[in-house]
Write a protein that holds these residues in place. Structure first.
Motif, short mmCIF file in Angstrom:
data_model
loop_
_atom_site.label_atom_id
_atom_site.label_comp_id
_atom_site.label_asym_id
_atom_site.label_seq_id
_atom_site.Cartn_x
_atom_site.Cartn_y
_atom_site.Cartn_z
N PRO A 116 0.82 -1.23 0.00
CA PRO A 116 0.00 0.00 0.00
C PRO A 116 0.85 1.27 0.00
N GLY A 117 1.95 1.24 0.71
CA GLY A 117 2.82 2.42 0.73
C GLY A 117 3.39 2.73 -0.64
N ARG A 118 3.70 1.68 -1.41
CA ARG A 118 4.26 1.90 -2.75
C ARG A 118 3.24 2.60 -3.64
N TYR A 119 1.99 2.19 -3.57
CA TYR A 119 0.96 2.85 -4.37
C TYR A 119 0.65 4.24 -3.82
N SER A 120 0.60 4.36 -2.50
CA SER A 120 0.27 5.65 -1.89
C SER A 120 1.33 6.69 -2.19
N ASN A 121 2.59 6.30 -2.21
CA ASN A 121 3.67 7.25 -2.51
C ASN A 121 3.62 7.73 -3.95
N LYS A 122 3.14 6.89 -4.85
CA LYS A 122 3.06 7.28 -6.26
C LYS A 122 1.81 8.09 -6.58
N LEU A 123 0.81 8.01 -5.71
CA LEU A 123 -0.46 8.68 -5.99
C LEU A 123 -0.32 10.20 -5.90
N GLU A 124 -0.86 10.89 -6.88
CA GLU A 124 -0.90 12.34 -6.89
C GLU A 124 -2.35 12.79 -7.01
N VAL A 125 -2.76 13.66 -6.10
CA VAL A 125 -4.12 14.22 -6.12
C VAL A 125 -3.99 15.71 -6.41
N MET A 126 -4.56 16.14 -7.52
CA MET A 126 -4.45 17.53 -7.95
C MET A 126 -5.81 18.19 -7.96
N ILE A 127 -5.87 19.43 -7.50
CA ILE A 127 -7.09 20.23 -7.56
C ILE A 127 -7.16 20.84 -8.95
N VAL A 128 -8.18 20.50 -9.70
CA VAL A 128 -8.28 20.94 -11.10
C VAL A 128 -8.48 22.43 -11.18
N ASN A 129 -9.38 22.96 -10.35
CA ASN A 129 -9.71 24.39 -10.41
C ASN A 129 -10.02 24.86 -8.99
N LYS A 130 -9.49 26.01 -8.62
CA LYS A 130 -9.72 26.53 -7.28
C LYS A 130 -11.18 26.91 -7.06
N LEU A 131 -11.90 27.15 -8.15
CA LEU A 131 -13.31 27.53 -8.03
C LEU A 131 -14.25 26.34 -8.08
N ALA A 132 -13.70 25.14 -8.23
CA ALA A 132 -14.54 23.94 -8.30
C ALA A 132 -13.97 22.88 -7.36
N SER A 133 -14.84 21.98 -6.93
CA SER A 133 -14.43 20.92 -6.02
C SER A 133 -14.16 19.63 -6.81
N VAL A 134 -13.32 19.74 -7.84
CA VAL A 134 -12.98 18.62 -8.70
C VAL A 134 -11.53 18.22 -8.44
N LEU A 135 -11.31 16.92 -8.25
CA LEU A 135 -9.98 16.39 -8.01
C LEU A 135 -9.60 15.41 -9.12
N ARG A 136 -8.34 15.47 -9.51
CA ARG A 136 -7.81 14.51 -10.49
C ARG A 136 -6.80 13.63 -9.78
N LEU A 137 -7.06 12.33 -9.81
CA LEU A 137 -6.21 11.34 -9.16
C LEU A 137 -5.38 10.64 -10.24
N GLY A 138 -4.11 10.44 -9.97
CA GLY A 138 -3.28 9.78 -10.96
C GLY A 138 -2.02 9.19 -10.37
N PHE A 139 -1.54 8.11 -10.97
CA PHE A 139 -0.23 7.55 -10.66
C PHE A 139 0.18 6.69 -11.85
N THR A 140 1.35 6.13 -11.80
CA THR A 140 1.85 5.28 -12.88
C THR A 140 2.04 3.86 -12.36
N ASP A 141 1.87 2.91 -13.29
CA ASP A 141 2.00 1.50 -12.91
C ASP A 141 2.44 0.71 -14.14
N PRO A 142 3.30 -0.31 -13.95
CA PRO A 142 3.73 -1.11 -15.10
C PRO A 142 2.59 -1.87 -15.77
N VAL A 143 1.53 -2.16 -15.02
CA VAL A 143 0.39 -2.92 -15.57
C VAL A 143 -0.82 -2.00 -15.57
#
Length: 784
Positions: A211-238
């Protein structure tokens, strides 16, 4: 020049700098090839990872679908405001990722060999075998020597060979139970290995590290300061596995948020149910008391007077009952808060609270507590966010307790005043028969309990509706997890670009440091940029063992350079028949003797009668340079009046007839004192009567003062500097001697010029090549 000043450094010549650095072109090629080769090896070793992204909308109160519900919109007690920044931290928590990974059962990974440097992970339908874990001991993974990687060599449809990391192998059948320190498992063959390799690598993952390996790679970005939209992303070999992990993470987040929201409503319902049980029991007792009292006293209805007094008295008692309820609620809240230290509990907001300020404070306290409970579920203990919530809760609790004390005082004053008025009515009601009055009292108690019961039932219904309304998901998925079609890591263009600039920049940096640390004179410009002293010429590198580089008919670059120096000397020397040339340098090894000898040869070839004086009385090299033994020389002549100049002259068969040598002679004990003898001037005068040119090969002026003593007899001082040998401080030194007029008419000769360091080298080299081509052409014509 009477007032000599060293030449100031010229402005940057970019062409010179470019040529200066291009001299080391081979280092740049080596650096580029080396770094690009390392980059290529890294790209072969690095595992490609695909980008995986999902977009979610965090539901807030104002944007929730339930906010339009007329019932839910009034239940402000159970609403909370969500901060997008807080939710992004929750999504990145280790505990939330651990739930997602645990539900996907990713304890085993499968690999096949991809190339010589790496293995490729396979997943889903690509995996031809399946590992079934019957027992999995996660505590065993704390052992650093634990073997968790195995190779499965499929031998047939029923058997396989299992090989561990230490290359220990054993044969087994598919479905056979295998026991290891971390657990027990079986391996089943899912499909025939027609299109798959016969060797599958299985790896048992550490349930704490995954879980730590996935959690460390996870990035959560706020798309717009005026909206409550989040973009979740990470990379994986599969890509397939990465999409499952990301979708399961969003699912776990919504489930945890829903449980947190429902907890407050459930706590309130439980509190109301306990109160209802108590009130119901009280009502039953009062109803039984009424029934028994009427039966004993045979009462069916009250008189009109009793009803009148009862009505007035009942109003006062109802108001008193309301004050009592308020005090009970306040006492209940106060006791609840005083019993809390670090273990905070929800304050039921469904009860009747007389003061709006206190109600708002309780709502704020419950809101903070809900946020804290949600963070505790998804965040490690000791997190700064939880500690901050604890401080806010403690502060809110103190504010509530202060408000309760103030409100209780106000309610008690109002109740005492009302009690006094009610007592007056009660006295007046004394005229009513005692039986009827007692019955009214019992009915009043029954009415109070009945109102209390109805109030609690109403609040329980509101809490139930709130519980039903808050089962909505905490977020809405805008874009589910999707994987990119091309790997984003490693970035080949970036790595190759970095390798290119590292190879080129590293080589340039090395050359730059080399030039900064190397204080030797490297090119002619290093001298001309720092002095106004004339450059008499350059002498190229001479590799021949024979020290004589010039002779009649020879047109080598070195020979032509000495002819050019001879010509330049005609302009530098004073216009007189007899000339004395002093040759010196800063230190030994810079080529004074070589230059003196070849300059003498060059002068003699121009029909001049030349003599070279070996005036380095400390370390003479002239005769040794020609393979001759030392004989009587200058030191002997200066100390022995019986010797004549004719006794000192030395001839050599390799030298032109017009060139004579006079050696140092016996090494004296006091060479500096000999230089100061008047006989030295007499010696030079006598030589001028015999020779046209006198060349004095003296000791290095930077080490001893002999050359200063001889400078007064010379017409010109030739100062030798050797490329890549003489220090740049030699230029400062010769500038000082020029300014102090210690050396007469100094000029500089640059010795040991390497490939294409001077114009003459390139020019004469091309001339020799053309000459050789013409000779070859003539020979071919003769043969034809």
């Amino acid at each position: 020049m009477d007032d000599f000043q060293p030449k100031e450094v010229e402005n940057t010549d970019y062409k010179y700098l470019i040529m200066k650095y291009l001299k080391f072109w081979y280092l740049y090629v080596i650096g580029l090839v080396g770094c690009l080769g390392l980059a290529f090896l890294y790209l072969q070793y690095a595992t490609p990872e695909y980008p995986i992204e999902a977009t979610i909308l965090i539901n807030s109160n104002k944007s929730s679908d339930f906010s339009q519900n007329a019932v839910y919109s009034e239940l402000e007690t159970y609403q909370s405001i969500k901060l997008v920044e807080n939710e992004s931290e929750v999504l990145q928590s280790f505990s939330l990722m651990r739930q997602a990974v645990r539900e996907l059962d990713l304890n085993v990974s499968y690999f096949v060999e991809d190339n010589l440097f790496r293995n490729k992970e396979i997943f889903g339908p690509q995996v031809p075998i399946q590992v079934n874990l019957d027992r999995y001991d996660s505590a065993a993974f704390f052992d650093e020597d634990l073997l968790t990687v195995f190779k499965v060599h499929v031998q047939g449809p029923e058997t396989f060979q299992l090989e561990d990391e230490e290359e220990n192998s054993s044969n087994h059948r598919f479905g056979e139970e295998l026991a290891f320190p971390f657990g027990e498992f079986t391996i089943d063959l899912l499909q025939e290995l027609k299109e798959y390799p016969s060797t599958i690598i299985i790896q048992f993952n550490n349930p704490y590290a995954l879980p730590g390996r996935y959690s460390n790679k996870l990035e959560v970005m706020i798309v717009n300061k005026l909206a409550s939209v989040l973009r979740l992303g990470f990379t994986d070999p599969v890509p397939q596995k990465g999409m499952l992990v990301l979708n399961k993470l969003i699912e776990a987040y919504n489930r945890e948020a829903m449980l947190n929201k429902n907890q407050t409503a459930k706590n309130t319902i439980d509190f109301i149910n306990k109160q209802l049980d108590s009130v119901t029991n009280d009502l039953r007792e009062i109803e039984a008391m009424v029934e028994e009292y009427k039966s004993e006293n045979k009462i069916t209805e009250l008189s009109s007077d009793a009803l009148q007094y009862a009505e007035r008295f009942n109003q006062g008692k109802e108001q008193l009952a309301e004050y009592s309820i308020q005090l009970d609620v306040l006492n209940s809240i106060e006791e609840s808060l005083q019993g809390q230290e670090d273990d905070f509990q929800v304050i039921s907001g469904s009860l009747n609270i007389p003061d709006p300020t206190l109600s708002a404070s309780i709502d704020k306290f419950n809101e903070l507590l809900r946020d804290r409970e949600r963070m505790v579920r998804t965040t490690q203990p000791g997190n700064p966010l939880i500690l901050e919530k604890d401080q806010q809760l403690s502060s809110a609790r103190q504010n509530i307790l202060g408000n309760i004390q103030s409100i209780k005082s106000s309610v008690e004053i109002a109740r005492n005043n009302l009690l006094a008025r009610t007592t007056e009515v009660e006295i007046q009601s004394g005229k009513v028969p005692e039986i009827e009055r007692k019955l009214l009292e019992i009915n009043r108690q029954q009415a109070i309990k009945q109102d209390h019961y109805q109030y609690l039932v109403k609040k329980r219904e509101e809490a139930s509706m709130s519980l039903a309304a808050t089962t909505v998901s905490n977020s809405r998925i805008i874009d589910p997890a999707m994987a990119g079609s091309k790997p984003s890591k490693p970035n080949k263009l970036l790595i190759l670009g970095f390798a290119f600039f590292a190879g080129l920049g590293g080589s340039l940096g090395f050359v730059f440091v080399f030039y900064q640390l190397n204080t030797k004179i490297k090119v002619k410009r290093d001298v001309t940029s720092r002095t106004n002293i004339s450059i008499l010429g350059e002498v190229s590198h001479h590799d021949e063992k024979v020290p004589i580089a010039i002779s009649k008919g020879v047109r080598t670059p070195v020979a032509e350079q000495f002819r050019l120096i001879r010509t330049n000397l005609q302009f530098a020397l004073p216009n007189k028949d007899k000339k004395v040339i002093l040759v010196t340098s800063t230190t030994s090894g810079e080529g004074k003797t070589f230059f003196s000898l070849n300059l003498g040869v060059s002068m003699s070839l121009a029909d001049k009668k030349v003599v070279i004086l070996e005036f380095d009385l400390r370390k003479p090299l002239l005769l040794e340079y020609l393979g001759m033994e030392e004989k009587r020389g200058i030191s002997d002549y200066l100390q022995n009046d019986s010797l004549t100049i004719a006794d000192l002259i030395v001839k050599n068969d390799r030298l032109p007839d017009g060139l004579d040598l006079i050696g140092c002679g016996t090494l004296p004990d006091d060479p500096s004192e000999l230089m100061l003898l008047p006989k030295v001037g007499y010696f030079i005068d006598k030589l001028q009567e015999i020779y046209d040119v006198i060349i004095i090969d003296s000791a290095p002026v930077g080490q001893v003062a002999d050359a200063f003593s001889l400078s007064r007899f010379s017409d010109i001082t030739t100062y030798i500097m050797r490329y890549n040998f003489s220090e740049s401080q030699a230029i400062t030194f010769i500038n000082e001697q020029k300014r102090e007029k210690k050396l007469k008419n100094p000029v500089i000769v640059l010795n040991d010029a390497k490939t294409k360091m001077s114009y003459g080298y390139d020019y004469y080299q091309k001339a020799d090549i053309k000459k050789k081509k013409r000779e070859v052409y003539k020979k071919m014509v003769k043969k034809v």
